[in-house]
Enzyme design. Sequence first.
Site, mmCIF file in Angstrom:
data_model
loop_
_atom_site.group_PDB
_atom_site.id
_atom_site.type_symbol
_atom_site.label_atom_id
_atom_site.label_comp_id
_atom_site.label_asym_id
_atom_site.label_seq_id
_atom_site.Cartn_x
_atom_site.Cartn_y
_atom_site.Cartn_z
ATOM 1 N N ASP A 1 37.935 39.702 30.440
ATOM 2 C CA ASP A 1 39.077 39.836 29.536
ATOM 3 C C ASP A 1 38.843 39.150 28.187
ATOM 4 O O ASP A 1 37.890 38.387 28.013
ATOM 5 C CB ASP A 1 40.354 39.276 30.196
ATOM 6 C CG ASP A 1 40.117 37.970 30.938
ATOM 7 O OD1 ASP A 1 39.107 37.302 30.681
ATOM 8 O OD2 ASP A 1 40.943 37.614 31.782
ATOM 9 N N ASN B 1 49.987 32.021 39.113
ATOM 10 C CA ASN B 1 50.907 33.060 39.590
ATOM 11 C C ASN B 1 50.137 34.155 40.342
ATOM 12 O O ASN B 1 50.673 35.219 40.617
ATOM 13 C CB ASN B 1 51.684 33.665 38.414
ATOM 14 C CG ASN B 1 50.757 34.288 37.368
ATOM 15 O OD1 ASN B 1 49.541 34.362 37.565
ATOM 16 N ND2 ASN B 1 51.334 34.738 36.265
ATOM 17 N N HIS C 1 47.414 35.698 39.241
ATOM 18 C CA HIS C 1 46.702 36.695 38.430
ATOM 19 C C HIS C 1 45.192 36.563 38.594
ATOM 20 O O HIS C 1 44.668 35.488 38.831
ATOM 21 C CB HIS C 1 47.145 36.671 36.958
ATOM 22 C CG HIS C 1 46.642 35.531 36.137
ATOM 23 N ND1 HIS C 1 47.430 34.906 35.195
ATOM 24 C CD2 HIS C 1 45.449 34.876 36.083
ATOM 25 C CE1 HIS C 1 46.728 33.946 34.614
ATOM 26 N NE2 HIS C 1 45.521 33.908 35.142
ATOM 27 N N GLU D 1 48.727 40.425 35.674
ATOM 28 C CA GLU D 1 49.854 39.573 36.023
ATOM 29 C C GLU D 1 50.633 40.179 37.193
ATOM 30 O O GLU D 1 50.473 41.368 37.503
ATOM 31 C CB GLU D 1 50.776 39.445 34.798
ATOM 32 C CG GLU D 1 50.090 38.867 33.559
ATOM 33 C CD GLU D 1 49.915 37.347 33.614
ATOM 34 O OE1 GLU D 1 49.871 36.779 34.724
ATOM 35 O OE2 GLU D 1 49.810 36.740 32.537
#
Length: 242
Positions: free
Chosen positions: A67, A136, A138, A143
């Site tokens: 990313d 979380n 990810h 997400e």
Amino acid sequence: MKLLIAKDYEDMSKKAAQIIIDQVKQKPGSVLGLATGGTVIGTYKMLVDDHKRHRTSYKQVRTVNLDEYVGLHPSNKNSYHYFMKTHFFDHVDLPANQTFIPNGLADQVEEECKQYEQLIAQLGGIDLQLLGIGRNGHIGFNEPGNPFSSKTHCVTLTESTRLANARFFKSVDEVPTHAITMGISTIMKSKKILLLASGTKKAIILSRFFNEEVNEQNPATILKTHKHVTIIADEQALSLMN
Ligand code: F6R
């Protein structure tokens, strides 16, 4: 799924680096999927040390990063281009034109995503993908709620991810709001996956990972369905396991 329990961050990094070194020795032309973030810094450091001491060569390796933030120039210290150069690329014999990271400055972001997906396919797919995990759940910047079928795409970062990453910026306002990330389906096509987790901040998400069914609200859970995934977690990250 294989779980390797590491004593601490250093031990996790050492075990992870060894798996990457073995991969490169076994297949010198490997395509390595790479990650950024605090978790993987120690692994890159050990790869660099090993390169200096034992001359493990990356001349034939190709790398594709997971990313990149949208809007940050590669010379920006918080860009993932900059991270990869300073922590790894500049210190090994990997030719720069064999390293690939999404272009967060592309005018046509959708086209960039499409091309990145094609590029990975043209390289023959990813042999070994290195991953960290967000608090979380990810992976990459996929997400919670992101479809498992997603390919490389542009995402709006959640507030919690921007806050978690703000530690690298002057303030949270400077953290970009968007990023380009490989999708979950892109990641899942990798032949092998190596997920790392260290420290108490990852304890809740790791216990959720092991206890929850596969679900899109906890993106990392999809990894439980992959045929060749190794998780290396240290004792602190595993401290809430029951
Ligand atoms: C980075 C990436 C992210 C991180 C994750 C954990 O390329 O894709 O998914 O792996 O946010 O980050 P750290 O290691 O900083 O806790």
